[in-house]
Design a protein around this motif. Structure first.
Motif, PDB file in Angstrom:
ATOM      1  N   ASP A 440       0.828  -1.199   0.000  1.00 13.36           N
ATOM      2  CA  ASP A 440       0.000   0.000   0.000  1.00 13.36           C
ATOM      3  C   ASP A 440       0.868   1.256   0.000  1.00 13.36           C
ATOM      4  OD1 ASP A 440      -2.676   1.099   0.037  1.00 13.36           O
ATOM      5  OD2 ASP A 440      -2.220   1.808   2.048  1.00 13.36           O
ATOM      6  N   ASN A 441       1.962   1.220   0.750  1.00 13.54           N
ATOM      7  CA  ASN A 441       2.876   2.370   0.727  1.00 13.54           C
ATOM      8  C   ASN A 441       3.434   2.584  -0.675  1.00 13.54           C
ATOM      9  OD1 ASN A 441       2.537   2.865   3.452  1.00 13.54           O
ATOM     10  ND2 ASN A 441       4.298   1.651   4.060  1.00 13.54           N
ATOM     11  N   ALA A 442       3.824   1.480  -1.323  1.00 14.43           N
ATOM     12  CA  ALA A 442       4.334   1.593  -2.689  1.00 14.43           C
ATOM     13  C   ALA A 442       3.241   2.062  -3.638  1.00 14.43           C
ATOM     14  CB  ALA A 442       4.891   0.238  -3.152  1.00 14.43           C
ATOM     15  N   ARG A 443       2.009   1.564  -3.437  1.00 15.73           N
ATOM     16  CA  ARG A 443       0.894   1.985  -4.291  1.00 15.73           C
ATOM     17  C   ARG A 443       0.624   3.477  -4.136  1.00 15.73           C
ATOM     18  NH1 ARG A 443      -4.563   3.043  -3.813  1.00 15.73           N
ATOM     19  NH2 ARG A 443      -4.460   2.773  -1.555  1.00 15.73           N
ATOM     20  N   MET A 444       0.571   3.951  -2.888  1.00 11.07           N
ATOM     21  CA  MET A 444       0.292   5.363  -2.661  1.00 11.07           C
ATOM     22  C   MET A 444       1.397   6.239  -3.227  1.00 11.07           C
ATOM     23  SD  MET A 444      -2.639   5.622  -1.358  1.00 11.07           S
ATOM     24  CE  MET A 444      -2.561   7.345  -0.910  1.00 11.07           C
ATOM     25  N   TYR A 445       2.641   5.786  -3.072  1.00  9.55           N
ATOM     26  CA  TYR A 445       3.756   6.555  -3.629  1.00  9.55           C
ATOM     27  C   TYR A 445       3.644   6.611  -5.147  1.00  9.55           C
ATOM     28  CZ  TYR A 445       8.498   7.812  -5.013  1.00  9.55           C
ATOM     29  OH  TYR A 445       9.568   8.416  -5.599  1.00  9.55           O
ATOM     30  N   THR A 446       3.342   5.452  -5.763  1.00  5.48           N
ATOM     31  CA  THR A 446       3.204   5.410  -7.212  1.00  5.48           C
ATOM     32  C   THR A 446       2.067   6.309  -7.675  1.00  5.48           C
ATOM     33  OG1 THR A 446       4.043   3.139  -7.250  1.00  5.48           O
ATOM     34  CG2 THR A 446       2.836   3.892  -9.192  1.00  5.48           C
ATOM     35  N   TYR A 447       0.955   6.279  -6.930  1.00  7.72           N
ATOM     36  CA  TYR A 447      -0.203   7.093  -7.296  1.00  7.72           C
ATOM     37  C   TYR A 447       0.126   8.581  -7.183  1.00  7.72           C
ATOM     38  CZ  TYR A 447      -4.859   9.191  -7.002  1.00  7.72           C
ATOM     39  OH  TYR A 447      -5.958   9.984  -7.191  1.00  7.72           O
ATOM     40  N   GLN A 448       0.737   8.973  -6.066  1.00  4.15           N
ATOM     41  CA  GLN A 448       1.063  10.378  -5.873  1.00  4.15           C
ATOM     42  C   GLN A 448       2.106  10.834  -6.895  1.00  4.15           C
ATOM     43  OE1 GLN A 448       2.201  10.823  -1.784  1.00  4.15           O
ATOM     44  NE2 GLN A 448       0.198  10.226  -1.012  1.00  4.15           N
TER      45      GLN A 448
END
Length: 811
Positions: A440-448
């Motif tokens: 989820d941290n990687a997903r949020m970073y990728t999204y942002q």
């Protein structure tokens, strides 16, 4: 055996407790021995000549079951097996394709019975070798550790370079592949420590982990000794044996729990090393194979893979799941050909996968029955996956974070391996929770990061490759690491008189704030350029604006105005690196000597403009410091490389930009983003320009029409004469009517288009009106707007300019 050896600093970190020679046996695809080391001869009795070409099973005669109470009981799960152990026999027969370990008792000539610890590793490659088997004498361990309370917890094999195995050196370098839990550093350490022995060895230590563990309940030796001591005390005190057996069960449970906690801690340390989503997925998959499971398939929501936001509701049967990773210990291609990575599919409600993703809880299937295997296989069109899954133990664990299911992992164990149990379910749930948070941290970073890059891309202009009298090429490179989103920009603005403004700027700092400030400054530059402000005055106004926006707004900017008719550049600099001018006649390049000025936002600092004469074909190169500046290197080195690469001959403008990027971007250490703008200054020939001065007399409008018609016929553009005359008539009439005393100026420029400009000394810009049937005015600009390819107005120091363009006919 060399005990307590500590050599150099590398040994101190992982204290080596002992070494035992290993037997090395390589088995080919037919199950026949293709290599038999000297250690194998010493351990098993057969010579190399006797062993090569014979079935490996025939050379390992079993002599009976192992004793139940043994000092080396980490492999106690095999102690009652009257044979080599199912995994080793299956491996040697070619039916097992994952690392395995175990223990057996063999009959050896002249040595009676020998207890052997063994490890089997599949070999992948084009050669005939299929299996590497390592063996060690348990008696050597017992003999040297009889009175030692060091508490060995792990036994791990190491492989030396100097052995008579032909592929030993390559094998040593591939230790991290053969021993899945071993890092490259650990591999180098082991090889370095055992190099002097000249043959394979067994290394055992409290610190090193066994790459394949046949049983989770692994008690330590000190615990086993403690149980024996308690048993002796119980016998002396007359206590019932059942109590001691209960203590043993408690010890085993404690050891199993400790083993799982250590496994989870190890996995936590191996995942989440980066915020890259793809890398995180790979780390999560490889962390559990083969130690916890033999097959791990990872599925993520479609929106997670795409880097998009999604509803936090419970998934349903329409939710698409992408298979993003597949790790296994089977032979290569067995799974990939049937269930390839990248496939997307929904899951029906009757499957354990749907149950897992809707409840958010692990689902344990001790054995996949024929019926369940058929039900699962029905989802895969034209592919029969039943042979891959039937009779395997399965655990499906959700990957969730903040109560939202992002995906799930399907974990499968081979039929020969112990089934998943309730403790495995708890371990899998904890593993999935940690992995889900990392994902989820990687997903949020990728999204942002995607949002920031989209914002930045939307702010960067789409510059046409050709402007009046010049060709333009640009490049933008996002930064690395923290500099992926920054404030570098470039731009070009069409100005009156066939001139072009060329801009490169760099907002200090990185992130969304810098990108947002970049957008504000770029818009301000475009607005002020449209007012035809001189370069120095434009930077002065931009500096004032930055100060009003906030104290933290700082930027550098290079603003140049190219006049293709006068063959002149007018440039002003606000703290930016100087541009490079490449001369067309001799290919010489130079950094233009400009007054540096202070960055935008400092305030109270004057700016100066410099005029530079140019010739047709000269090239102007403007860039931000991210291209030439590298941490730890003098910026002069980068500027020199910029000059040299800019002067390199190129077939096109794009090729010239790529040459510069290759020369400068291949140097290590760049973190900042990069903006590059190159303009080839083609100029406009005098014969392509016609100018007239029109007196302030309405009768002069007819003369203007006639002059335009005659000039267009001379330029062989007679097809444009009628619309051009009509529009010139309207614009000259308005100019004569509103001028205050200075004659009207009319100019035609033949370039990529036909440009017509009308100048007067009135500062009020005309506007497009909706003229009614009875209105006497307001139709002139409506005519121009209808007939012209493009038109516009702009203020000048002495008044205003109204212009239009017509598309030239194809030749």
């Amino acid at each position: 055996m060399d005990r307590g050896t500590e050599r150099d600093g590398a040994v101190a970190e992982h204290a080596v407790s002992g070494r035992i020679p290993l037997a090395v046996v390589v088995v080919d695809r037919e199950g026949l021995v293709s290599h038999w080391s000297s250690g194998a001869r010493r351990l098993f009795g057969a010579t190399k000549e006797e062993a090569i070409g014979r079935p490996a099973v025939d050379l390992l005669p079993v002599s009976g079951a192992l004793p139940e109470d043994d000092d080396i009981s980490p492999y106690g799960a095999y102690s009652a097996y009257d044979g080599l152990g199912h995994d080793l026999e299956t491996s040697l027969d070619g039916r097992l394709y994952y690392p395995a370990a175990g223990r057996a008792r063999l009959t050896v000539p002249e040595r009676d019975r020998v207890d052997v610890l063994w490890w089997a590793y599949p070999l992948v490659g084009p050669g005939p070798e299929r299996m590497l088997v390592l063996g060690a004498d348990v008696g050597r361990l017992q003999q040297d550790d009889r009175d030692d309370d060091s508490g060995y917890e792990r036994v791990a094999p190491g492989f030396a370079l100097h052995t008579d195995f032909p592929g030993a050196e390559e094998l040593a370098h591939r230790l991290p592949e053969i021993l899945p839990s071993m890092s490259v550093d650990e591999s180098a350490r082991i090889v370095g420590q055992i190099l002097e022995l000249g043959y394979p060895v067994l290394e055992f230590s409290q610190n090193d982990r066994v790459p394949v563990t046949p049983d989770w309940g692994v008690p330590r030796r000190v615990e086993r000794r403690a149980r024996r001591e308690r048993a002796a005390r119980a016998a002396a005190q007359g206590l019932p044996l059942a109590q001691e057996e209960a203590d043993d069960v408690e010890d085993l449970e404690y050891a199993a729990v400790r083993e799982r906690l250590e496994f989870l801690n190890e996995v936590s340390g191996r995942i989440g090393t980066s915020l890259d989503l793809a890398q995180t997925i790979i780390e999560v998959s490889r962390a559990v194979v083969p130690r916890f499971t033999d097959v791990a398939g990872t599925y993520l929501r479609e929106q997670v893979v795409a880097g998009e936001g999604f509803s936090e509701g419970v998934p349903d049967t329409t939710t698409m799941w992408h298979r993003v990773a597949l790790e296994h210990t089977d032979e290569p291609g067995r799974w990939e050909d049937v269930v390839p990575v990248g496939e997307a599919m929904p899951f029906p409600a009757h499957t354990p996968f749907f149950q897992c993703m809707t409840t958010g809880e692990p689902v344990l299937v001790p054995r996949i029955s024929e019926q369940m295997g058929h039900a699962i296989a029905s989802q895969f069109e034209k592919r029969d996956i039943r042979p891959l899954i039937t009779n395997r133990s399965m655990l499906v664990v959700p990957l969730k974070a903040r109560s939202v299911v992002l995906g799930f992992m399907i974990l499968l164990r081979h039929p020969e391996r112990v089934e998943f149990n309730d403790m495995d379910r708890v371990t899998g749930a904890e593993l999935a929770a940690r992995a889900g948070l990392v994902l989820d941290n990687a997903r949020m970073y990728t999204y942002q990061e995607s949002v920031a890059e989209t914002l930045q891309d939307s702010m960067l202009p789409h510059i046409p490759p050709r402007m009046a009298g010049c060709d333009i090429a640009t490049r933008y490179l996002p930064g690395t690491l923290l500099g992926r989103v920054g404030g570098d920009w470039f731009d070009s603005v069409k100005l009156p008189g066939a001139r072009t403004a060329l801009v490169v700027g760099d907002v200090m700092g990185h992130g969304l704030n810098s990108a947002a400030m970049m957008g504000q400054l770029r818009t301000a530059v475009q607005t002020m350029a449209a007012l035809d402000l001189p370069p120095a005055q434009l930077l002065r106004n931009l500096d004032d604006l930055a100060q009003r926006l906030g104290d933290s707004y700082l930027a550098t900017c290079l603003y140049a105005v190219y006049d293709p008719i006068a063959s002149e550049l007018q440039i002003a600099n606000a703290g930016h690196i100087p541009p490079v001018l490449v001369r067309a006649d001799d290919g010489r390049s130079e950094l233009l000597d400009l007054p540096t000025g202070a960055p935008i936002g400092v305030g109270g600092v004057p700016f100066e403009a410099v005029r530079v004469r140019v010739e047709p074909g000269d090239r102007l190169v403007m860039c931000t410091d991210g291209l030439v500046e590298v941490r730890g290197e003098d910026i002069g080195v980068g500027l020199a490389t910029l000059c040299e690469s800019a002067a390199h001959p190129a077939a096109s403008m794009d090729d010239a930009c790529d040459t510069i990027i290759r020369a400068l971007n291949t140097r290590g250490g760049r973190k900042d983003d990069v903006a590059l703008l190159m303009a080839r200054l083609n100029g406009i020939e005098p014969q392509d320009v016609a100018e007239w001065r029109i007196a302030l007399d309405p009768a002069e409008v007819g003369r203007a029409r006639a002059a335009v018609r005659e000039q267009l016929h001379e330029w062989r553009l007679a097809g444009l004469a009628e619309p051009a005359e009509l529009m010139v008539s309207e614009l000259v009439t308005n100019a004569v009517r509103h001028s205050h005393g200075r004659p009207v100026e009319l100019r035609l420029v033949r370039g990529d288009t036909l440009l017509c400009e009308v100048d007067d000394d009135d500062h009020e810009l005309p506007t497009l009106l909706s003229a009614g049937p009875q209105d006497e005015a307001g139709r002139g600009l409506r005519v121009v707007s209808t007939l012209a390819r493009e038109w516009g107005t702009s203020r000048r120091n002495a008044g205003k300019t109204v212009w239009f363009e017509l598309t030239l006919p194809r030749r």
